[in-house]
Write a protein that holds these residues in place. Structure first.
Motif, PDB file in Angstrom:
ATOM      1  N   ARG A  23     -69.739 -21.348  25.399  1.00 58.65           N
ATOM      2  CA  ARG A  23     -68.311 -21.646  25.269  1.00 58.65           C
ATOM      3  C   ARG A  23     -67.953 -22.912  26.038  1.00 58.65           C
ATOM      4  NH1 ARG A  23     -63.275 -18.014  27.710  1.00 58.65           N
ATOM      5  NH2 ARG A  23     -61.805 -19.763  27.816  1.00 58.65           N
ATOM      6  N   SER A  24     -68.457 -23.045  27.274  1.00 63.29           N
ATOM      7  CA  SER A  24     -68.152 -24.220  28.085  1.00 63.29           C
ATOM      8  C   SER A  24     -68.681 -25.487  27.431  1.00 63.29           C
ATOM      9  CB  SER A  24     -68.754 -24.056  29.481  1.00 63.29           C
ATOM     10  OG  SER A  24     -68.499 -25.198  30.273  1.00 63.29           O
ATOM     11  N   LEU A  26     -69.123 -26.003  24.215  1.00 63.85           N
ATOM     12  CA  LEU A  26     -68.298 -26.325  23.053  1.00 63.85           C
ATOM     13  C   LEU A  26     -66.967 -26.923  23.482  1.00 63.85           C
ATOM     14  CD1 LEU A  26     -67.755 -26.304  20.037  1.00 63.85           C
ATOM     15  CD2 LEU A  26     -67.025 -23.906  20.235  1.00 63.85           C
ATOM     16  N   GLU A  27     -66.341 -26.343  24.507  1.00 64.58           N
ATOM     17  CA  GLU A  27     -65.072 -26.878  25.005  1.00 64.58           C
ATOM     18  C   GLU A  27     -65.249 -28.322  25.466  1.00 64.58           C
ATOM     19  OE1 GLU A  27     -63.692 -24.390  28.104  1.00 64.58           O
ATOM     20  OE2 GLU A  27     -63.351 -22.646  26.831  1.00 64.58           O
ATOM     21  N   SER A  28     -66.298 -28.591  26.230  1.00 65.43           N
ATOM     22  CA  SER A  28     -66.525 -29.931  26.755  1.00 65.43           C
ATOM     23  C   SER A  28     -66.747 -30.934  25.632  1.00 65.43           C
ATOM     24  CB  SER A  28     -67.728 -29.935  27.706  1.00 65.43           C
ATOM     25  OG  SER A  28     -67.476 -29.136  28.843  1.00 65.43           O
ATOM     26  N   ALA A  29     -67.545 -30.535  24.628  1.00 64.65           N
ATOM     27  CA  ALA A  29     -67.840 -31.450  23.528  1.00 64.65           C
ATOM     28  C   ALA A  29     -66.575 -31.788  22.740  1.00 64.65           C
ATOM     29  CB  ALA A  29     -68.894 -30.838  22.611  1.00 64.65           C
ATOM     30  N   LEU A  30     -65.759 -30.778  22.447  1.00 61.38           N
ATOM     31  CA  LEU A  30     -64.521 -31.026  21.715  1.00 61.38           C
ATOM     32  C   LEU A  30     -63.538 -31.833  22.557  1.00 61.38           C
ATOM     33  CD1 LEU A  30     -63.983 -27.542  20.016  1.00 61.38           C
ATOM     34  CD2 LEU A  30     -64.452 -29.711  18.859  1.00 61.38           C
ATOM     35  N   ARG A  31     -63.430 -31.513  23.816  1.00 64.53           N
ATOM     36  CA  ARG A  31     -62.505 -32.208  24.708  1.00 64.53           C
ATOM     37  C   ARG A  31     -62.845 -33.704  24.776  1.00 64.53           C
ATOM     38  NH1 ARG A  31     -63.508 -29.383  28.896  1.00 64.53           N
ATOM     39  NH2 ARG A  31     -61.937 -27.741  28.618  1.00 64.53           N
ATOM     40  N   GLU A  32     -64.123 -34.014  24.932  1.00 70.58           N
ATOM     41  CA  GLU A  32     -64.539 -35.414  25.017  1.00 70.58           C
ATOM     42  C   GLU A  32     -64.325 -36.139  23.690  1.00 70.58           C
ATOM     43  OE1 GLU A  32     -65.443 -37.355  27.639  1.00 70.58           O
ATOM     44  OE2 GLU A  32     -64.615 -35.578  28.627  1.00 70.58           O
ATOM     45  N   ALA A  33     -64.542 -35.438  22.585  1.00 69.79           N
ATOM     46  CA  ALA A  33     -64.319 -36.065  21.284  1.00 69.79           C
ATOM     47  C   ALA A  33     -62.862 -36.464  21.104  1.00 69.79           C
ATOM     48  CB  ALA A  33     -64.759 -35.120  20.167  1.00 69.79           C
ATOM     49  N   VAL A  34     -61.944 -35.612  21.605  1.00 68.90           N
ATOM     50  CA  VAL A  34     -60.515 -35.929  21.524  1.00 68.90           C
ATOM     51  C   VAL A  34     -60.175 -37.062  22.481  1.00 68.90           C
ATOM     52  CG1 VAL A  34     -58.187 -35.040  21.889  1.00 68.90           C
ATOM     53  CG2 VAL A  34     -59.908 -33.589  20.790  1.00 68.90           C
ATOM     54  N   ARG A  35     -60.659 -36.989  23.713  1.00 70.07           N
ATOM     55  CA  ARG A  35     -60.353 -38.010  24.718  1.00 70.07           C
ATOM     56  C   ARG A  35     -60.817 -39.398  24.294  1.00 70.07           C
ATOM     57  NH1 ARG A  35     -62.275 -35.026  30.332  1.00 70.07           N
ATOM     58  NH2 ARG A  35     -60.339 -33.859  30.753  1.00 70.07           N
ATOM     59  N   GLN A  36     -62.004 -39.454  23.685  1.00 66.34           N
ATOM     60  CA  GLN A  36     -62.578 -40.738  23.308  1.00 66.34           C
ATOM     61  C   GLN A  36     -62.024 -41.270  21.987  1.00 66.34           C
ATOM     62  OE1 GLN A  36     -66.798 -40.113  23.344  1.00 66.34           O
ATOM     63  NE2 GLN A  36     -66.831 -39.486  25.507  1.00 66.34           N
ATOM     64  N   GLY A  37     -61.188 -40.456  21.335  1.00 66.66           N
ATOM     65  CA  GLY A  37     -60.598 -40.897  20.084  1.00 66.66           C
ATOM     66  C   GLY A  37     -61.473 -40.671  18.874  1.00 66.66           C
ATOM     67  N   ARG A  38     -62.648 -40.005  19.051  1.00 62.09           N
ATOM     68  CA  ARG A  38     -63.496 -39.739  17.894  1.00 62.09           C
ATOM     69  C   ARG A  38     -62.898 -38.667  17.003  1.00 62.09           C
ATOM     70  NH1 ARG A  38     -67.993 -37.457  18.908  1.00 62.09           N
ATOM     71  NH2 ARG A  38     -67.826 -37.008  21.132  1.00 62.09           N
ATOM     72  N   LEU A  39     -62.062 -37.818  17.582  1.00 65.73           N
ATOM     73  CA  LEU A  39     -61.270 -36.871  16.797  1.00 65.73           C
ATOM     74  C   LEU A  39     -59.828 -37.340  16.851  1.00 65.73           C
ATOM     75  CD1 LEU A  39     -62.519 -33.231  17.542  1.00 65.73           C
ATOM     76  CD2 LEU A  39     -62.446 -34.399  15.358  1.00 65.73           C
ATOM     77  N   GLY A  60     -66.212 -15.175  18.309  1.00 68.31           N
ATOM     78  CA  GLY A  60     -65.408 -14.992  19.515  1.00 68.31           C
ATOM     79  C   GLY A  60     -65.533 -16.166  20.468  1.00 68.31           C
ATOM     80  N   THR A  61     -66.732 -16.746  20.563  1.00 70.04           N
ATOM     81  CA  THR A  61     -66.925 -17.911  21.430  1.00 70.04           C
ATOM     82  C   THR A  61     -66.110 -19.094  20.940  1.00 70.04           C
ATOM     83  OG1 THR A  61     -69.155 -17.215  22.072  1.00 70.04           O
ATOM     84  CG2 THR A  61     -68.643 -19.565  22.272  1.00 70.04           C
ATOM     85  N   VAL A  62     -66.134 -19.333  19.639  1.00 69.04           N
ATOM     86  CA  VAL A  62     -65.382 -20.450  19.065  1.00 69.04           C
ATOM     87  C   VAL A  62     -63.877 -20.211  19.219  1.00 69.04           C
ATOM     88  CG1 VAL A  62     -64.912 -21.781  16.987  1.00 69.04           C
ATOM     89  CG2 VAL A  62     -67.239 -20.986  17.454  1.00 69.04           C
ATOM     90  N   THR A  63     -63.441 -18.978  18.962  1.00 72.25           N
ATOM     91  CA  THR A  63     -62.012 -18.656  19.103  1.00 72.25           C
ATOM     92  C   THR A  63     -61.544 -18.893  20.532  1.00 72.25           C
ATOM     93  OG1 THR A  63     -62.122 -17.021  17.327  1.00 72.25           O
ATOM     94  CG2 THR A  63     -60.277 -16.839  18.873  1.00 72.25           C
ATOM     95  N   ALA A  64     -62.340 -18.441  21.506  1.00 69.79           N
ATOM     96  CA  ALA A  64     -61.969 -18.625  22.915  1.00 69.79           C
ATOM     97  C   ALA A  64     -61.912 -20.101  23.282  1.00 69.79           C
ATOM     98  CB  ALA A  64     -62.952 -17.887  23.816  1.00 69.79           C
ATOM     99  N   ALA A  65     -62.849 -20.910  22.762  1.00 72.00           N
ATOM    100  CA  ALA A  65     -62.850 -22.343  23.047  1.00 72.00           C
ATOM    101  C   ALA A  65     -61.617 -23.016  22.449  1.00 72.00           C
ATOM    102  CB  ALA A  65     -64.126 -22.989  22.506  1.00 72.00           C
ATOM    103  N   TYR A  66     -61.284 -22.670  21.191  1.00 71.97           N
ATOM    104  CA  TYR A  66     -60.083 -23.207  20.563  1.00 71.97           C
ATOM    105  C   TYR A  66     -58.843 -22.845  21.380  1.00 71.97           C
ATOM    106  CZ  TYR A  66     -62.122 -24.783  16.088  1.00 71.97           C
ATOM    107  OH  TYR A  66     -62.810 -25.447  15.114  1.00 71.97           O
ATOM    108  N   ASP A  67     -58.728 -21.577  21.782  1.00 68.24           N
ATOM    109  CA  ASP A  67     -57.550 -21.125  22.528  1.00 68.24           C
ATOM    110  C   ASP A  67     -57.400 -21.890  23.840  1.00 68.24           C
ATOM    111  OD1 ASP A  67     -56.965 -19.306  20.559  1.00 68.24           O
ATOM    112  OD2 ASP A  67     -57.802 -17.571  21.624  1.00 68.24           O
ATOM    113  N   GLN A  68     -58.523 -22.130  24.533  1.00 65.83           N
ATOM    114  CA  GLN A  68     -58.469 -22.855  25.791  1.00 65.83           C
ATOM    115  C   GLN A  68     -57.972 -24.283  25.592  1.00 65.83           C
ATOM    116  OE1 GLN A  68     -58.815 -21.888  28.879  1.00 65.83           O
ATOM    117  NE2 GLN A  68     -58.583 -23.947  29.743  1.00 65.83           N
ATOM    118  N   LEU A  69     -58.458 -24.945  24.551  1.00 66.27           N
ATOM    119  CA  LEU A  69     -58.062 -26.332  24.309  1.00 66.27           C
ATOM    120  C   LEU A  69     -56.632 -26.433  23.789  1.00 66.27           C
ATOM    121  CD1 LEU A  69     -61.382 -27.776  22.863  1.00 66.27           C
ATOM    122  CD2 LEU A  69     -60.482 -27.966  25.174  1.00 66.27           C
TER     123      LEU A  69
END
Length: 500
Positions: A23-24, A26-39, A60-69
């Protein structure tokens, strides 16, 4: 390990750090993609089921990561619409602690900016459809340098009804923003022989510069708890530029006696009052103060704009002029750019006449009032700071204690925490020995991003308190209060000392 997904309108490669939990990672990868403008903002992400299948993770892991972000403001979700990327500015690579900060700020707390995510899109689109249907090709012909009669009529009615302005459509000129309006007026005054314009000290340095570039000299008027010291006006001053409803940047309104005094000065000397009513609609503890123009309409130019209500990109503003200035200002407008774009003028006229504009302003007033209360509650955890001004406008001025670091250092530390603020020093006409301060805008961030911005501000200010002068940005987060309840007195927050 490197994973990717496809489908669901997006194809993105993710680097999941195997040293972290799933989960951590996935959260980190998505967070960085948003921060860097790739998403990019608005990108629709895969469903939790689809992404779980692609990455070999549990749903459940993906849902929890989405909810956190979503909680952090990186993603947003609405029932039936899926999960999308929120409007988060991309972040440049971090600079060393002592290096100048040039990264795009994550938290925009600059003064004078509205929340453009609250733009009344449905009302604007509905008005656009009506305009295009009703006017057809007429909206696309060359326009009138003075502005479309539909908008001038609507503005004259609106200003009289809401701001107490005494004017008529034939005395209103539509400009491409307040900056252009001030430019046109300054040029006309200079050509007519004016030499000196009095300005508030402090005041907006960009607009002071515009007046100077027209060849006019500036005379500073000190500002105190009752607004500009208009008693300093003399016969040698040809015009005075004021923000009487909510002085920029101190936030104090011009005292009623000083309003009468400046009107008397204008009538006696033939001087001109230029009234910048830049956020006159936003008073939170009572009805907005009426325009100064109403007590001296033949000696006052009233300047208004939609940049603080709808958005600065629209470039729509107006001047309500004394009769003798209408013709020369219209001619200056013709020489500058022929006319302001017509279609948006007609759309705005429709919004005003159907009262959709009023409804939008009232909704913004409620939203910004709550945000101001949250800001004051949060900075009450730093008792050394003093907030100035009445409950109004889109920013609060905080003066800095003498034993704090210099203002530029405070701004640099805030910038390293992703905060975009503005300092007080550059707004002084005469800077020596003047107080330092921060202008904190509370309107610009989208709703989901405002509390994270206050968290970052609390941490930055807490690190600067006496006894923490040697702190660095690598220190642990401070324990300043978060989401502190606001203590009310009457109808507005009194969490910190407010001078008025």
């Amino acid at each position: 390990m490197r994973n990717s997904w496809s489908g669901s309108r997006v194809d993105l490669h993710l680097d999941l750090d195997a040293s972290k939990g799933r989960r951590s990672a996935l959260e980190s990868a998505l967070r960085e993609a948003v921060r860097q403008g790739r998403l990019a903002a608005g990108t629709l992400l895969p469903s939790t089921r689809g992404l779980a299948t692609e990455l070999g993770l549990s749903r459940g892991t993906v849902t929890a990561a989405y909810d956190q972000l979503v909680e952090e403001g990186y993603l947003s979700t609405r029932p039936g619409s899926g999960t999308t990327v929120a409007d988060v500015p991309p972040q440049a690579a971090a600079a060393p602690a002592d290096a100048p900060v040039s990264a795009i700020a994550r938290h925009d707390l600059r003064p004078g900016l509205p929340d453009v995510s609250a733009f009344p899109s449905r009302a604007w689109l509905a008005a656009t459809r009506r305009v295009v249907t009703d006017t057809r090709s007429a909206a696309l012909h060359a326009g009138d340098p003075q502005g479309r009669i539909e908008l001038r009529t609507a503005v004259a009615d609106y200003l009289g009804r809401t701001r107490g302005v005494v004017t008529s459509p034939d005395r209103v000129v539509i400009t491409s923003g307040y900056y252009q309006g001030l430019s046109l007026l300054s040029g006309v005054l200079a050509r007519d022989g004016a030499r000196t314009v009095a300005v508030e000290d402090p005041s907006h340095n960009v607009f002071r510069g515009r007046v100077q570039r027209a060849g006019l000299a500036l005379t500073p008027l000190p500002v105190d708890a009752r607004g500009a010291r208009v008693d300093a006006l003399t016969h040698e001053v040809d015009a005075v530029l004021l923000t009487p409803s909510h002085q920029y940047p101190t936030g104090v309104p011009l005292h009623p006696r000083r309003r009468q005094a400046v009107a008397a000065w204008a009538r006696t000397t033939g001087g001109l009052v230029i009234e910048d009513d830049y956020d006159g609609e936003y008073r939170y503890d009572r009805q907005p103060v009426g325009a100064l123009q109403g007590i001296a309409p033949h000696r006052t130019v009233y300047c208004g704009t939609v940049s603080k209500t709808l958005g600065p990109a629209l470039r729509l503003a107006w001047l309500a002029l004394p009769p003798h200035l209408v013709e020369p200002v219209v001619e200056a407008k013709r020489e500058a750019d022929l006319h302001t774009e017509s279609l948006s003028q007609l759309v705005l006229a429709d919004l005003i006449t159907t009262h959709a504009y009023d409804r939008h302003v009232r909704a913004c007033r409620l939203r910004y009032r709550r945000r101001r209360e949250l800001l004051l509650a949060r900075v009450s955890g730093v008792p050394e700071l003093t907030a100035h001004g009445v409950p109004a406008g889109l920013h609060t001025l905080l003066t800095l204690p003498a034993d704090w670091p210099p203002e530029d250092e405070v701004l640099s530390r805030c910038a390293r925490r992703g905060l975009a603020l503005r300092g007080l020093s550059e707004l002084h006409v005469e800077g020596r020995g003047r107080p330092a301060g921060l202008l904190i805008g509370f309107a610009a961030p989208p709703e989901h991003a405002y509390r994270p911005a206050l968290d970052a501000l609390s941490d930055a200010l807490g690190s600067l308190r006496p006894g923490r002068r040697g702190s660095t940005d690598s220190e642990p987060r401070t324990s300043l209060p978060r989401h502190t309840p606001v203590t009310r007195s009457g109808d507005h927050a009194e969490s910190v000392h407010v001078e008025s």
